[in-house]
Design an enzyme around this catalytic site. Sequence first.
Site, PDB file in Angstrom:
ATOM      1  N   ARG A   1      32.791  48.363   3.554  1.00  7.95           N
ATOM      2  CA  ARG A   1      33.911  47.437   3.689  1.00  7.95           C
ATOM      3  C   ARG A   1      35.123  48.281   4.041  1.00  7.95           C
ATOM      4  NH1 ARG A   1      30.730  43.964   4.230  1.00  7.95           N
ATOM      5  NH2 ARG A   1      30.435  42.067   2.967  1.00  7.95           N
TER       6      ARG A   1
ATOM      7  N   GLU B   1      40.975  43.289   8.514  1.00  5.47           N
ATOM      8  CA  GLU B   1      40.031  42.727   9.478  1.00  5.47           C
ATOM      9  C   GLU B   1      40.500  41.348   9.864  1.00  5.47           C
ATOM     10  OE1 GLU B   1      35.718  42.573   8.804  1.00  5.47           O
ATOM     11  OE2 GLU B   1      35.855  44.696   8.257  1.00  5.47           O
TER      12      GLU B   1
ATOM     13  N   HIS C   1      32.762  44.581  12.980  1.00  4.81           N
ATOM     14  CA  HIS C   1      31.904  44.179  11.861  1.00  4.81           C
ATOM     15  C   HIS C   1      30.576  43.596  12.374  1.00  4.81           C
ATOM     16  CE1 HIS C   1      32.147  42.809   7.374  1.00  4.81           C
ATOM     17  NE2 HIS C   1      30.899  43.079   7.716  1.00  4.81           N
TER      18      HIS C   1
HETATM   19  C1  DGY Z   1      27.217  41.614   4.732  1.00  8.36           C
HETATM   20  O1  DGY Z   1      26.149  41.008   4.726  1.00  8.36           O
HETATM   21  O2  DGY Z   1      27.807  41.887   3.691  1.00  8.36           O
HETATM   22  C2  DGY Z   1      27.796  41.986   6.043  1.00  8.36           C
HETATM   23  O3  DGY Z   1      28.954  42.717   5.918  1.00  8.36           O
HETATM   24  C3  DGY Z   1      28.052  40.771   6.894  1.00  8.36           C
HETATM   25  O4  DGY Z   1      26.866  40.403   7.442  1.00  8.36           O
END
Ligand code: DGY
Length: 324
Positions: free
Chosen positions: A242, A271, A290
């Site tokens: 993240r 983001e 992402h």
């Molecule tokens: C997740 O699954 O956490 C990804 O970041 C988004 O698909």
Amino acid sequence: MANDGGKLFITRRTISLDEALAQHGLMAAFQVEIWEGEGAPSPATLLEKAQGCVGILTQVVDPIDAAFMDAVPTLRVISQCAVGVNNIDLAAARERGIAVGHTPGVLTDATADMTFALLLAAARHVVAGADLVRAGGWRGWEPMLLLGKALQGATLGILGYGRIGQTVARRAKGFDMRVLAHRLSPERAAQDGVTAVDFEALLRESDFLSLHVPLRPETHHLIDAAALALMKRDAALINMARGEVVDPQALYKALHTGQIGMAALDVTEPEPIPADHPLVGLPNCLIVPHLGSATVQARRAMTQLAVANLAAGVRGEPLPHRAN
Ligand code: DGY
């Protein structure tokens, strides 16, 4: 009677959603609304749409906090179509008896593949090379043009040795890399052919450092100025976790001053990252939007799992994959 099971709100249309809803009989038994607007519903719209719902199916961009839950007292389940659930207050949900579902496992390979797409792109200047050609700047073969870093024999550090981290380690073995990881048992390390090290050694010894930790209070800005200062000057940082795991200002400074060599980021803080953000302008920083789980196969499987969690939750059954 049809459609009397209660209301469900789904915050985004995903691949094969209709099939999954039909498979679990949700269209027939519940009043299902799917958000068809452009982009995510705003928090206010999400709250409005959730009124009276027994279940909602959410994405990583939908913030669900305690106040939201208090404003939707009918809610039995929040089914997140992702493995990460940092946008949802899990403890608040637990206190209120609301089950939170998520989709682990089905996006592991897709995310590990994308880790290597970024790692290789960073190591071998793939984007700079493509940009050069597109801009008409390629004058012919050059012995010193865009020389990169070899993966063979290089050290890959994995921060977050869960499903995705372990799958990245297996990929790395295929590239003949030495793999270090943090917080794993000696048995697991021996079994996977991975060297267990402490956090400081992971930072100091990695040529490539790949982040796969969940975002929690203890991992927020875990990669800060002090951590970056310990890394090798030519190291590459890959963030698949993240954005908030890395302090963006510290990263900008480290890349700008050559404290580390490069970064390849699938996730950013904020983001979306604005095009005029200092990190976007850096030649040694590659950012993609992402895309970790963005394959047809992974997103279809995530939808199926999220709908299965939703169906179980609204029927008062145990969720196949519960996060809280
Ligand atoms: C997740 O699954 O956490 C990804 O970041 C988004 O698909």
